[in-house]
Design an enzyme around this catalytic site. Sequence first.
Site, mmCIF file in Angstrom:
data_model
loop_
_atom_site.group_PDB
_atom_site.id
_atom_site.type_symbol
_atom_site.label_atom_id
_atom_site.label_comp_id
_atom_site.label_asym_id
_atom_site.label_seq_id
_atom_site.Cartn_x
_atom_site.Cartn_y
_atom_site.Cartn_z
ATOM 1 N N GLY A 38 -7.539 6.067 1.887
ATOM 2 C CA GLY A 38 -8.587 5.296 2.566
ATOM 3 C C GLY A 38 -9.702 6.176 3.115
ATOM 4 O O GLY A 38 -10.283 7.004 2.402
ATOM 5 N N TYR A 39 -9.979 6.015 4.397
ATOM 6 C CA TYR A 39 -11.108 6.699 5.040
ATOM 7 C C TYR A 39 -10.722 8.073 5.608
ATOM 8 O O TYR A 39 -11.501 8.678 6.340
ATOM 9 C CB TYR A 39 -11.666 5.825 6.166
ATOM 10 C CG TYR A 39 -12.201 4.480 5.690
ATOM 11 C CD1 TYR A 39 -13.553 4.308 5.402
ATOM 12 C CD2 TYR A 39 -11.346 3.382 5.518
ATOM 13 C CE1 TYR A 39 -14.047 3.079 4.970
ATOM 14 C CE2 TYR A 39 -11.828 2.153 5.080
ATOM 15 C CZ TYR A 39 -13.174 2.006 4.803
ATOM 16 O OH TYR A 39 -13.651 0.798 4.365
ATOM 17 N N LYS A 42 -0.890 14.757 10.449
ATOM 18 C CA LYS A 42 -1.628 13.499 10.664
ATOM 19 C C LYS A 42 -0.680 12.413 11.187
ATOM 20 O O LYS A 42 -0.993 11.730 12.156
ATOM 21 C CB LYS A 42 -2.282 13.023 9.363
ATOM 22 C CG LYS A 42 -2.954 11.661 9.527
ATOM 23 C CD LYS A 42 -3.150 10.867 8.263
ATOM 24 C CE LYS A 42 -3.406 9.398 8.603
ATOM 25 N NZ LYS A 42 -3.566 8.546 7.442
ATOM 26 N N ASP A 99 -1.470 -4.405 10.191
ATOM 27 C CA ASP A 99 -2.850 -4.451 9.733
ATOM 28 C C ASP A 99 -3.542 -3.295 10.418
ATOM 29 O O ASP A 99 -3.225 -2.949 11.559
ATOM 30 C CB ASP A 99 -3.522 -5.772 10.072
ATOM 31 C CG ASP A 99 -4.796 -5.957 9.259
ATOM 32 O OD1 ASP A 99 -4.877 -5.403 8.141
ATOM 33 O OD2 ASP A 99 -5.716 -6.649 9.726
ATOM 34 N N ASN A 138 0.851 -1.190 0.000
ATOM 35 C CA ASN A 138 0.000 0.000 0.000
ATOM 36 C C ASN A 138 0.894 1.249 0.000
ATOM 37 O O ASN A 138 1.657 1.476 0.940
ATOM 38 C CB ASN A 138 -0.888 -0.085 1.258
ATOM 39 C CG ASN A 138 -1.729 1.146 1.478
ATOM 40 O OD1 ASN A 138 -1.287 2.267 1.244
ATOM 41 N ND2 ASN A 138 -2.937 0.944 1.965
ATOM 42 N N HIS A 153 -2.758 6.519 14.483
ATOM 43 C CA HIS A 153 -2.743 5.191 15.098
ATOM 44 C C HIS A 153 -1.432 4.485 14.803
ATOM 45 O O HIS A 153 -0.860 3.832 15.663
ATOM 46 C CB HIS A 153 -3.943 4.377 14.589
ATOM 47 C CG HIS A 153 -4.196 4.507 13.115
ATOM 48 N ND1 HIS A 153 -4.303 5.726 12.487
ATOM 49 C CD2 HIS A 153 -4.322 3.588 12.122
ATOM 50 C CE1 HIS A 153 -4.508 5.548 11.196
ATOM 51 N NE2 HIS A 153 -4.513 4.256 10.951
HETATM 52 P P1 IMP Z 1 -4.731 -3.049 5.448
HETATM 53 O O1 IMP Z 1 -4.109 -2.671 6.778
HETATM 54 O O2 IMP Z 1 -3.776 -3.034 4.335
HETATM 55 O O3 IMP Z 1 -5.595 -4.255 5.549
HETATM 56 O O4 IMP Z 1 -5.707 -1.876 5.071
HETATM 57 C C1 IMP Z 1 -6.510 -1.291 6.011
HETATM 58 C C2 IMP Z 1 -7.467 -0.309 5.392
HETATM 59 O O5 IMP Z 1 -7.922 0.505 6.471
HETATM 60 C C3 IMP Z 1 -6.844 0.639 4.388
HETATM 61 O O6 IMP Z 1 -6.976 0.206 3.065
HETATM 62 C C4 IMP Z 1 -7.666 1.892 4.607
HETATM 63 O O7 IMP Z 1 -8.856 1.805 3.918
HETATM 64 C C5 IMP Z 1 -7.993 1.825 6.087
HETATM 65 N N1 IMP Z 1 -6.991 2.617 6.822
HETATM 66 C C6 IMP Z 1 -5.997 2.170 7.632
HETATM 67 N N2 IMP Z 1 -5.263 3.209 8.101
HETATM 68 C C7 IMP Z 1 -5.809 4.305 7.563
HETATM 69 C C8 IMP Z 1 -5.471 5.690 7.666
HETATM 70 O O8 IMP Z 1 -4.507 6.132 8.301
HETATM 71 N N3 IMP Z 1 -6.265 6.517 6.961
HETATM 72 C C9 IMP Z 1 -7.326 6.098 6.228
HETATM 73 N N4 IMP Z 1 -7.661 4.837 6.091
HETATM 74 C C10 IMP Z 1 -6.917 3.934 6.763
#
Ligand code: IMP
Length: 206
Positions: free
Chosen positions: A162-163, A184, A78, A19, A189
């Site tokens: 993402g969000y 940010k 994750d 990502n 997190h």
């Molecule tokens: P993964 O950790 O690759 O499974 O993805 C987690 C998903 O959570 C991401 O694709 C985003 O959609 C969302 N996400 C995780 N962290 C963030 C952030 O810092 N900002 C916005 N969306 C987030």
Amino acid sequence: MLKSGALHRGSKLVIASHNEGKLYEFGALLAPFGIDCISAGSLGLPEPEETGGTFEANALLKARGAAEASGIMALGDDSGIEIEALDNKPGIHSARWGGPTRDFRLAMDRLHTELEASGSPCRRANFISVLALVAPDKQEAVFTGKVFGEVTWPPRGENGFGYDPIFVPEGHNETFGEMDPDFKNDMSHRMRAFEQLIDATYANDA
Ligand code: IMP
């Protein structure tokens, strides 16, 4: 269990993520510590399927896969967003709500629709990040960070990923999508989990 000194200036670390947004954030977090970050993509490592039932299980399966395939210490993560009124959904399914093309406009629309349908006025939400550090000798450690706030509608801001455009962190008026990315990063997190990781495993003089 990994101990202090497992990471130090000059350590090589594979970031077990494909990502771009996360690679950028981890790169920025790790740069001041002199840790040499290598992306899983640049080593040609496949993206593992997130088959775990928890954030921790998914972070560990990514880091274990990358450490085993590369022979280098690996960082897996994750993360996702948890909405209180939706019983913490989408949670570990946060990425999947974007569909095969990871279209987060779609994911935010779904979140908004489900929230309206719930009838709840509660907009409390949190992002969560779980980091797993795994050494080639299979020693490992896991760290969790959260940032609390509320979701808002319509989405605002072009920054982040993402969000981010619908999340307003506690004590602020701007969404993560409107904030300067460095601002940010400082409260995210991921940063909170990362600080614990550094405290537990990094030694300047090792
Ligand atoms: P993964 O950790 O690759 O499974 O993805 C987690 C998903 O959570 C991401 O694709 C985003 O959609 C969302 N996400 C995780 N962290 C963030 C952030 O810092 N900002 C916005 N969306 C987030």
